[in-house]
Design a protein around this motif. Structure first.
Motif, PDB file in Angstrom:
ATOM      1  N   LYS A 105       3.828  17.797 -15.642  1.00  0.00           N
ATOM      2  CA  LYS A 105       3.433  17.817 -17.057  1.00  0.00           C
ATOM      3  C   LYS A 105       2.449  18.952 -17.320  1.00  0.00           C
ATOM      4  O   LYS A 105       2.575  19.681 -18.317  1.00  0.00           O
ATOM      5  CB  LYS A 105       2.819  16.474 -17.432  1.00  0.00           C
ATOM      6  CG  LYS A 105       2.435  16.360 -18.891  1.00  0.00           C
ATOM      7  CD  LYS A 105       1.863  14.985 -19.196  1.00  0.00           C
ATOM      8  CE  LYS A 105       1.436  14.879 -20.651  1.00  0.00           C
ATOM      9  NZ  LYS A 105       0.868  13.529 -20.950  1.00  0.00           N
ATOM     10  N   GLU A 106       1.470  19.102 -16.425  1.00  0.00           N
ATOM     11  CA  GLU A 106       0.489  20.177 -16.601  1.00  0.00           C
ATOM     12  C   GLU A 106       1.161  21.538 -16.507  1.00  0.00           C
ATOM     13  O   GLU A 106       0.834  22.455 -17.271  1.00  0.00           O
ATOM     14  CB  GLU A 106      -0.605  20.049 -15.541  1.00  0.00           C
ATOM     15  CG  GLU A 106      -1.499  18.823 -15.743  1.00  0.00           C
ATOM     16  CD  GLU A 106      -2.497  18.653 -14.622  1.00  0.00           C
ATOM     17  OE1 GLU A 106      -2.423  19.438 -13.638  1.00  0.00           O
ATOM     18  OE2 GLU A 106      -3.358  17.751 -14.710  1.00  0.00           O
ATOM     19  N   ALA A 107       2.116  21.671 -15.538  1.00  0.00           N
ATOM     20  CA  ALA A 107       2.834  22.943 -15.415  1.00  0.00           C
ATOM     21  C   ALA A 107       3.648  23.222 -16.671  1.00  0.00           C
ATOM     22  O   ALA A 107       3.704  24.361 -17.154  1.00  0.00           O
ATOM     23  CB  ALA A 107       3.742  22.898 -14.184  1.00  0.00           C
ATOM     24  N   LEU A 159       0.827  -1.206   0.000  1.00  0.00           N
ATOM     25  CA  LEU A 159       0.000   0.000   0.000  1.00  0.00           C
ATOM     26  C   LEU A 159       0.859   1.254   0.000  1.00  0.00           C
ATOM     27  O   LEU A 159       0.552   2.238  -0.705  1.00  0.00           O
ATOM     28  CB  LEU A 159      -0.930   0.000   1.225  1.00  0.00           C
ATOM     29  CG  LEU A 159      -2.047  -1.049   1.232  1.00  0.00           C
ATOM     30  CD1 LEU A 159      -2.789  -1.023   2.553  1.00  0.00           C
ATOM     31  CD2 LEU A 159      -3.013  -0.820   0.072  1.00  0.00           C
ATOM     32  N   GLN A 160       1.948   1.214   0.800  1.00  0.00           N
ATOM     33  CA  GLN A 160       2.851   2.356   0.834  1.00  0.00           C
ATOM     34  C   GLN A 160       3.484   2.582  -0.534  1.00  0.00           C
ATOM     35  O   GLN A 160       3.600   3.728  -1.009  1.00  0.00           O
ATOM     36  CB  GLN A 160       3.933   2.132   1.890  1.00  0.00           C
ATOM     37  CG  GLN A 160       4.897   3.298   2.056  1.00  0.00           C
ATOM     38  CD  GLN A 160       4.227   4.544   2.576  1.00  0.00           C
ATOM     39  OE1 GLN A 160       3.184   4.465   3.219  1.00  0.00           O
ATOM     40  NE2 GLN A 160       4.808   5.688   2.309  1.00  0.00           N
ATOM     41  N   ALA A 161       3.907   1.473  -1.158  1.00  0.00           N
ATOM     42  CA  ALA A 161       4.503   1.589  -2.493  1.00  0.00           C
ATOM     43  C   ALA A 161       3.486   2.135  -3.486  1.00  0.00           C
ATOM     44  O   ALA A 161       3.811   2.974  -4.345  1.00  0.00           O
ATOM     45  CB  ALA A 161       5.030   0.231  -2.956  1.00  0.00           C
ATOM     46  N   GLU A 162       2.243   1.649  -3.366  1.00  0.00           N
ATOM     47  CA  GLU A 162       1.202   2.146  -4.271  1.00  0.00           C
ATOM     48  C   GLU A 162       0.919   3.622  -4.024  1.00  0.00           C
ATOM     49  O   GLU A 162       0.734   4.384  -4.987  1.00  0.00           O
ATOM     50  CB  GLU A 162      -0.078   1.322  -4.072  1.00  0.00           C
ATOM     51  CG  GLU A 162       0.022  -0.105  -4.585  1.00  0.00           C
ATOM     52  CD  GLU A 162      -1.230  -0.907  -4.306  1.00  0.00           C
ATOM     53  OE1 GLU A 162      -2.117  -0.385  -3.594  1.00  0.00           O
ATOM     54  OE2 GLU A 162      -1.328  -2.054  -4.791  1.00  0.00           O
ATOM     55  N   ARG A 163       0.911   4.015  -2.722  1.00  0.00           N
ATOM     56  CA  ARG A 163       0.693   5.435  -2.428  1.00  0.00           C
ATOM     57  C   ARG A 163       1.839   6.297  -2.966  1.00  0.00           C
ATOM     58  O   ARG A 163       1.608   7.369  -3.544  1.00  0.00           O
ATOM     59  CB  ARG A 163       0.548   5.635  -0.923  1.00  0.00           C
ATOM     60  CG  ARG A 163      -0.809   5.215  -0.366  1.00  0.00           C
ATOM     61  CD  ARG A 163      -1.018   5.760   1.023  1.00  0.00           C
ATOM     62  NE  ARG A 163      -0.124   5.137   1.984  1.00  0.00           N
ATOM     63  CZ  ARG A 163      -0.420   4.074   2.716  1.00  0.00           C
ATOM     64  NH1 ARG A 163      -1.607   3.497   2.577  1.00  0.00           N
ATOM     65  NH2 ARG A 163       0.445   3.579   3.590  1.00  0.00           N
ATOM     66  N   GLU A 164       3.073   5.796  -2.771  1.00  0.00           N
ATOM     67  CA  GLU A 164       4.221   6.547  -3.295  1.00  0.00           C
ATOM     68  C   GLU A 164       4.182   6.610  -4.813  1.00  0.00           C
ATOM     69  O   GLU A 164       4.505   7.648  -5.405  1.00  0.00           O
ATOM     70  CB  GLU A 164       5.518   5.880  -2.825  1.00  0.00           C
ATOM     71  CG  GLU A 164       5.764   6.022  -1.329  1.00  0.00           C
ATOM     72  CD  GLU A 164       7.029   5.308  -0.888  1.00  0.00           C
ATOM     73  OE1 GLU A 164       7.660   4.659  -1.755  1.00  0.00           O
ATOM     74  OE2 GLU A 164       7.377   5.404   0.306  1.00  0.00           O
ATOM     75  N   MET A 165       3.787   5.484  -5.419  1.00  0.00           N
ATOM     76  CA  MET A 165       3.666   5.484  -6.874  1.00  0.00           C
ATOM     77  C   MET A 165       2.591   6.461  -7.331  1.00  0.00           C
ATOM     78  O   MET A 165       2.758   7.189  -8.318  1.00  0.00           O
ATOM     79  CB  MET A 165       3.351   4.072  -7.368  1.00  0.00           C
ATOM     80  CG  MET A 165       3.312   3.936  -8.882  1.00  0.00           C
ATOM     81  SD  MET A 165       4.902   4.303  -9.654  1.00  0.00           S
ATOM     82  CE  MET A 165       5.887   2.939  -9.027  1.00  0.00           C
ATOM     83  N   LYS A 173       1.602   9.107  -5.647  1.00  0.00           N
ATOM     84  CA  LYS A 173       2.135  10.452  -5.451  1.00  0.00           C
ATOM     85  C   LYS A 173       3.098  10.829  -6.572  1.00  0.00           C
ATOM     86  O   LYS A 173       3.092  11.967  -7.047  1.00  0.00           O
ATOM     87  CB  LYS A 173       2.854  10.530  -4.107  1.00  0.00           C
ATOM     88  CG  LYS A 173       1.934  10.489  -2.901  1.00  0.00           C
ATOM     89  CD  LYS A 173       2.737  10.595  -1.615  1.00  0.00           C
ATOM     90  CE  LYS A 173       1.820  10.561  -0.402  1.00  0.00           C
ATOM     91  NZ  LYS A 173       2.595  10.643   0.873  1.00  0.00           N
ATOM     92  N   LYS A 174       3.916   9.846  -6.963  1.00  0.00           N
ATOM     93  CA  LYS A 174       4.857  10.099  -8.054  1.00  0.00           C
ATOM     94  C   LYS A 174       4.118  10.406  -9.338  1.00  0.00           C
ATOM     95  O   LYS A 174       4.474  11.344 -10.074  1.00  0.00           O
ATOM     96  CB  LYS A 174       5.773   8.884  -8.233  1.00  0.00           C
ATOM     97  CG  LYS A 174       6.843   9.077  -9.284  1.00  0.00           C
ATOM     98  CD  LYS A 174       7.743   7.856  -9.362  1.00  0.00           C
ATOM     99  CE  LYS A 174       8.821   8.042 -10.433  1.00  0.00           C
ATOM    100  NZ  LYS A 174       9.696   6.846 -10.529  1.00  0.00           N
ATOM    101  N   ARG A 175       3.062   9.603  -9.606  1.00  0.00           N
ATOM    102  CA  ARG A 175       2.268   9.861 -10.820  1.00  0.00           C
ATOM    103  C   ARG A 175       1.609  11.233 -10.752  1.00  0.00           C
ATOM    104  O   ARG A 175       1.570  11.963 -11.753  1.00  0.00           O
ATOM    105  CB  ARG A 175       1.213   8.766 -11.001  1.00  0.00           C
ATOM    106  CG  ARG A 175       1.771   7.445 -11.516  1.00  0.00           C
ATOM    107  CD  ARG A 175       0.650   6.542 -12.013  1.00  0.00           C
ATOM    108  NE  ARG A 175      -0.233   6.153 -10.929  1.00  0.00           N
ATOM    109  CZ  ARG A 175      -0.102   5.039 -10.225  1.00  0.00           C
ATOM    110  NH1 ARG A 175       0.879   4.198 -10.495  1.00  0.00           N
ATOM    111  NH2 ARG A 175      -0.966   4.732  -9.263  1.00  0.00           N
TER     112      ARG A 175
END
Length: 306
Positions: free
Chosen positions: A180-182, A163-169, A171-173
């Protein structure tokens, strides 16, 4: 109770106090609905039947305290087997179990466990021991619960790490998406600024061309008007012309007055007056002086003839 179907109308007849004996009934499935209607049956014996698996709703029989499933063909237990939290005695002798569900760790009241004669995973088999007597079976319950709790804790840690890895992923995304938007906003801003600068240059160029055309047209008009203005005689100033006309009017008026006076002194009875005598004398002197000039004399002759 019919054979094979595992259901029958006489379950109450088999109930002896709080013990229900369904062993040696050739059962292929457990009559869960009928068992749920007998909450007094806290001791259930299902040994020596043909059970290959237990239905998931079997775990709803939370009133069970002692359960005997020995000498069946069970290959696995339901994943939520740990819901049987009141279970204290569990006999799984001589089945086909390899592993136990992780929820097994939730059987906090389990005091007795027999897992002999199952093709258990070597680690689980070593933890469970032989269970050759009461003491060993009690130790098996304690050790297996500890082992399953350790597995559950490790799975929980793995799940937390996942879950932590998914949350970090995530957040990274999200960070990449924001970047990208900026970047896209900055690109649009730069393109807009370049477009504005291009339009401003076009506007300045058009304005300069218009001014140059106006100057050229004005110059051509000036060159076209020059010959016409040079052929015209110079016009006297308006104020000078007005002053000359005023002087001429005054002179004419004076001359008229002189003529009138002279006529009055020559033709009327006023000729004997002192003023008229002076006027007539002055007239004769002027006339005599003018007659001395030939040109004026000729003019006077012409005038007298007329």
């Amino acid at each position: 109770m019919s054979r094979g179907g595992g259901k029958g109308p006489s379950l109450k007849d088999k109930l002896d106090g709080n013990e229900l004996d369904l062993s040696l009934c050739d059962l292929n499935e457990v009559p869960v609905r009928e068992l749920a209607a007998l909450p007094k049956a806290t001791i259930l014996d299902l040994s020596c039947n043909n059970l290959i698996s237990l239905p998931s709703d079997f775990c709803s029989l939370m009133h069970l305290v002692k359960l005997d499933l020995s000498k069946n063909r069970l290959q696995q237990l339901p994943l939520d087997f740990g819901r049987l939290v009141n279970l204290q005695h569990l006999d799984l002798l001589n089945n086909r179990l390899v592993t136990l569900p992780v929820s097994f760790a939730q059987l906090k009241n389990l005091k007795w466990l027999d897992l002999k004669d199952n093709p258990l995973d070597p680690v689980l088999a070593k933890v469970a021991g032989d269970c050759l007597d009461e003491k060993q079976c009690k130790q098996a319950a304690v050790k297996v619960l500890q082992h399953m709790k350790a597995i559950q804790s490790e799975q929980d840690r793995q799940r937390q790490r996942k879950l932590q890895a998914e949350r970090e992923m995530e957040k990274k995304r999200e960070a990449e998406q924001r970047a990208k938007e900026a970047q896209e906003r900055e690109l649009r801003k730069r393109e807009k600024a370049e477009e504005k600068e291009r339009r401003r240059r076009e506007y300045d160029a058009q304005k300069a061309a218009k001014q140059e055309m106006e100057k050229k047209t004005k110059k051509e008009n000036v060159q076209t008007r020059k010959p016409a203005s040079s052929s015209r005689p110079p016009q006297p100033p308006r104020h000078k012309h007005s002053w000359s006309r005023s002087v001429l009017r005054v002179l004419l008026f004076v001359l008229l007055c002189v003529l009138c006076t002279l006529a009055a002194c020559k033709l009327t009875e006023l000729q004997h007056q002192p003023l008229c005598i002076s006027v007539n004398t002055l007239y004769e002197d002027v006339l005599a002086a003018l007659q001395n000039h030939k040109t004026l004399q000729n003019m006077l002759q012409q005038n007298s003839q007329q």
